[in-house]
Scaffold this motif. Sequence first.
Motif, PDB file in Angstrom:
ATOM      1  N   UNK A 107      -7.548  -3.529   0.726  1.00 48.55           N
ATOM      2  CA  UNK A 107      -8.304  -2.246   0.522  1.00 48.55           C
ATOM      3  C   UNK A 107      -7.686  -1.189  -0.451  1.00 48.55           C
ATOM      4  N   UNK A 108      -6.299  -1.355  -0.418  1.00 46.11           N
ATOM      5  CA  UNK A 108      -5.694  -0.370  -1.415  1.00 46.11           C
ATOM      6  C   UNK A 108      -5.899  -0.919  -2.908  1.00 46.11           C
ATOM      7  N   UNK A 109      -6.281  -1.969  -3.247  1.00 46.83           N
ATOM      8  CA  UNK A 109      -6.292  -2.525  -4.604  1.00 46.83           C
ATOM      9  C   UNK A 109      -7.935  -2.039  -4.873  1.00 46.83           C
ATOM     10  N   UNK A 110      -8.598  -2.525  -4.067  1.00 43.88           N
ATOM     11  CA  UNK A 110      -9.980  -1.817  -4.381  1.00 43.88           C
ATOM     12  C   UNK A 110     -10.402  -0.574  -4.407  1.00 43.88           C
ATOM     13  N   UNK A 111      -9.743   0.476  -3.579  1.00 42.05           N
ATOM     14  CA  UNK A 111      -9.742   1.614  -3.630  1.00 42.05           C
ATOM     15  C   UNK A 111      -9.163   2.285  -4.662  1.00 42.05           C
ATOM     16  N   UNK A 112      -8.133   1.964  -4.940  1.00 39.98           N
ATOM     17  CA  UNK A 112      -7.298   2.527  -6.044  1.00 39.98           C
ATOM     18  C   UNK A 112      -7.928   2.267  -7.359  1.00 39.98           C
ATOM     19  N   UNK A 132      -8.458  12.628   0.522  1.00 44.10           N
ATOM     20  CA  UNK A 132      -7.314  12.849   1.206  1.00 44.10           C
ATOM     21  C   UNK A 132      -7.117  13.862   2.265  1.00 44.10           C
ATOM     22  N   UNK A 133      -7.831  14.947   2.429  1.00 44.07           N
ATOM     23  CA  UNK A 133      -7.813  15.824   3.664  1.00 44.07           C
ATOM     24  C   UNK A 133      -8.437  15.024   4.847  1.00 44.07           C
ATOM     25  N   UNK A 134      -9.632  14.276   4.534  1.00 43.59           N
ATOM     26  CA  UNK A 134     -10.392  13.673   5.582  1.00 43.59           C
ATOM     27  C   UNK A 134      -9.223  12.401   6.147  1.00 43.59           C
ATOM     28  N   UNK A 135      -8.786  11.679   5.295  1.00 37.92           N
ATOM     29  CA  UNK A 135      -7.664  10.904   5.809  1.00 37.92           C
ATOM     30  C   UNK A 135      -6.737  11.324   6.539  1.00 37.92           C
ATOM     31  N   UNK A 136      -6.117  12.354   6.128  1.00 38.84           N
ATOM     32  CA  UNK A 136      -5.106  13.041   7.172  1.00 38.84           C
ATOM     33  C   UNK A 136      -5.565  13.296   8.414  1.00 38.84           C
ATOM     34  N   UNK A 195     -15.712   8.324  -0.924  1.00 35.13           N
ATOM     35  CA  UNK A 195     -15.750   7.231  -0.025  1.00 35.13           C
ATOM     36  C   UNK A 195     -14.613   6.161  -0.860  1.00 35.13           C
ATOM     37  N   UNK A 196     -14.471   5.839  -1.857  1.00 31.98           N
ATOM     38  CA  UNK A 196     -13.480   4.949  -2.288  1.00 31.98           C
ATOM     39  C   UNK A 196     -12.243   5.567  -2.079  1.00 31.98           C
ATOM     40  N   UNK A 197     -12.085   6.934  -2.230  1.00 33.26           N
ATOM     41  CA  UNK A 197     -10.701   7.531  -2.069  1.00 33.26           C
ATOM     42  C   UNK A 197     -10.393   7.328  -0.460  1.00 33.26           C
ATOM     43  N   UNK A 249     -13.284   8.435 -10.738  1.00 37.46           N
ATOM     44  CA  UNK A 249     -12.781   9.881 -11.106  1.00 37.46           C
ATOM     45  C   UNK A 249     -12.560  10.225 -12.470  1.00 37.46           C
ATOM     46  N   UNK A 250     -12.469   9.276 -13.241  1.00 37.40           N
ATOM     47  CA  UNK A 250     -12.428   9.397 -14.694  1.00 37.40           C
ATOM     48  C   UNK A 250     -14.001   9.486 -15.104  1.00 37.40           C
ATOM     49  N   UNK A 251     -14.936   8.770 -14.502  1.00 34.03           N
ATOM     50  CA  UNK A 251     -16.264   9.067 -14.897  1.00 34.03           C
ATOM     51  C   UNK A 251     -16.700  10.286 -14.621  1.00 34.03           C
TER      52      UNK A 251
END
Length: 629
Positions: A83-88, A154-158, A39-41, A95-97
Motif C-alpha cells: 500500500x505504501x509503495x502504490x500510494x507513494x 494527511x489531516x484525515x489520516x491523523x 485518496x492516494x495520499x 501531485x506533480x500533475x
Amino acid sequence: MQIRDLPYADPGEPDVRSGSRFLLWLGRRQLGGQLSCLLWGLLLHLGIAGLPLGVGIAVQAVVDRDGGRLGLGIGLLVAFGLAIAAGDTMVHRVAVTNWITAAARVQQLLSRKTAELGAMLTRRVAAGEVVAVSTGDVEKIGWFVEAVSRFASAALALVLVCVGLVLYQPDLGLVVALAVPVLALAALPLLPRATRRADEQREKAGRATELASDTVAGLRVLRGIGGEELFLGRYRAASQEVRRAAVRSARMWALIAAIQVLLPGLLLVGVVVYGAVLALDGRVTVGQLVTVYGAVALTHHPLRTFEEIAMAYSFSRPSATRAARVLALSRTATTPSGPLPAAVAPQAAPGSDLYDPVTGVLAPAGRLTAVVCGDPDAAGRLADRLGGHPAEGGGEGHASVLLGGVPLDELPLDAARRAVLVQDKDPVLLSGTLAELLDVPSSGRVTAAEALEAARCGDVLDALAQVSVDSDGDPMRTRITERGRSLSGGQRQRLALARSLVTDPEVLVLDEPTSAVDSHTEARVAAGVKRLRAGRTTVVLASSPLLLDLADRVVLVDGGTAVAVGTHRDLLAREPRYRAVVTRETDGDPGAFGPLGDGLAKEPSKRLDEELRAGLREELQDELEGESA
C-alpha cells in the motif's frame, strides 16, 4: 486533466477579486486531480500508520509463541508495504500533475491577458512584476494548489489514526488523541510573523528584479553616460537587502520546523514512559506498547504536511495576489462585464472615420492625418487611446475612441485589432529571420517587398545580405538578433515600420515613426508611406515638417485638446502655437503661446535651415511625381 492534454482548450475566467479567491478558483477547476491525490495520499498515510500494527502483532506473537499470529503480522506488514509503495508512487505522480496543470493554467491566463493588453501591460504593471508573476509566482501558485490535497489526506489520516488508537488501546490512545491536535497547531501563532517576513522578502526581491530589468534595458544609455557603476551599486545594495530579508524569513521557518520535530519527540518520550508504567502494571501488552509507540513515531510524517501547507500558502498568497492584479486588468472600462460577445457587439463600417472624444482629434477615412503635440507624453497617451486603450484615472479619460461612431473598446478584440494598429515610438523587433519578422497577420494587399521599399529599407537589406549565412546572400533568410540589437536605431525603426505596413490595417497610427533617421531618409520614408497608404486611414503623431508637409490635414493638440486644424503651411502662417512646436521658435515672447509656449521657450531655438528645407521639398516633390508616373 493529464499533462499530455495541455494546453487547455479554454483556461476559464478566473476569480480575480483577491489572491485567496484566485487560489480557491484554481483548486475548484481541478477537483478530479485533487480528489485522486487525496485518496492516494490517504492510502499512503494509512499504510505507514498500519506498519506498527503488524509489528506489534508479530512481536506479541513471538512473546506468546503463536505461529498463526506471527504469520498474520507478517502478512499485514507485506500488505501495508505494498500500500505504501502504490500510494507513494501515485501521490507523487498525481501531485506533480496537479502542480504542472495548475501552473500551466495560470501561464495560459497570463499569456491571454498579455495578448489582450499588448504594449499597455507594461505601462500599467512594472516590467519586473510581470517577469516575477510569469516565472516564480506561477510555480508557487502551483505548489499550493497541489499541496492542498496532500495536506487534506494527511489531516484525515491523523484523525483516523487517533480514533484507531483510542479503540485499540484506550489508555495510550487517549493521550495520543489529545496531543496530536496540539502538535498540529503548535506553530500557528508563529505563522503571521513568518508570513510577514516572507512577504517582505518577496517585496524586496521584486524591487531588485525591477531594478535589474530597468538596468539591462537601459545598459546602452548607461554606458554612454558612464552610469554603469552607479546602477550596479544600487543593485548590489538591493540584492543585499533581499539576502538579509531571506535570512530573517528562513530563521522563522527554521523555528517552525524545529517545533514540528521537537514536540512529536516529546510526545514519543511521554508515550514510552507512560506505556512502560502501564506495561509493568499489566494494563498493556508488549505488542500493544510497540504498536502505539510505532504509530506515534510515524505521525511525524503527516504532521510535516501542516508545516508545508502553511509555508505554501504563505508563499503563494502574495504570488496569487500579484497574478490576480495582472489578470484583473482590462482594455475596456465601459461595461462591468467587459466587451460584448462578437455575436451581439456592434460593428464599425469599413472606411470609417476615427474620432477621439477626449481631445477632439478626428482622422477622416482614407486620408493621412498628422497630429502635433508639444508634450511627447500626451502624444503617447493619445496613441494608446487611438488603439482602443482608455486612459487610466477615471473621468473623461475613459471615453473610448469611436470608429465610425462605434466605441472601439466595444468591438470584439480581434475585430478591433484588425481595424486599428498602433506602432509606438519604441517598437520591438523579435529575434528570427527577416521573413519571419514580416510574416504577420495581414490583409494580403501589401507584400513584404512593397513595405520594405516604402520604409526605405534598402540599406538594411544590403547589410543583412552581407552577414547572411546563405550562399545566395538572401537578406530575407538572415537572422535578426534579439530586439534587433545588431542594427542601428534608424534601421530598427524602419523595419518596424515595414512590419506595420505589411499588416495593412484599416487605420494605422504611427507615433514618431522617423525620429531615428536623418532628414533625407525621413523625406523618402514619408513619401513611401503616403504612396502605400493611399486610400487608407493613417494617423502620424510627429512634429517633423517633412512629415507634416505631406499630410492631408494637420491637427494641433494643446493642453489635451485639438485647438487648430489645417494644412502644414496654413498652420505655419496663422497659428503661433503651431510654429512654436514645429520650428521651436517663440518670437522672443515666452508667454505668448500659453502653457505650450512656456515649456518650449525653455529650449534653445532650433530654426530650420530654409535652404535645406527647400531642397528637401524639391527632392521629395520630384520623387512623388516619379512614383505617380
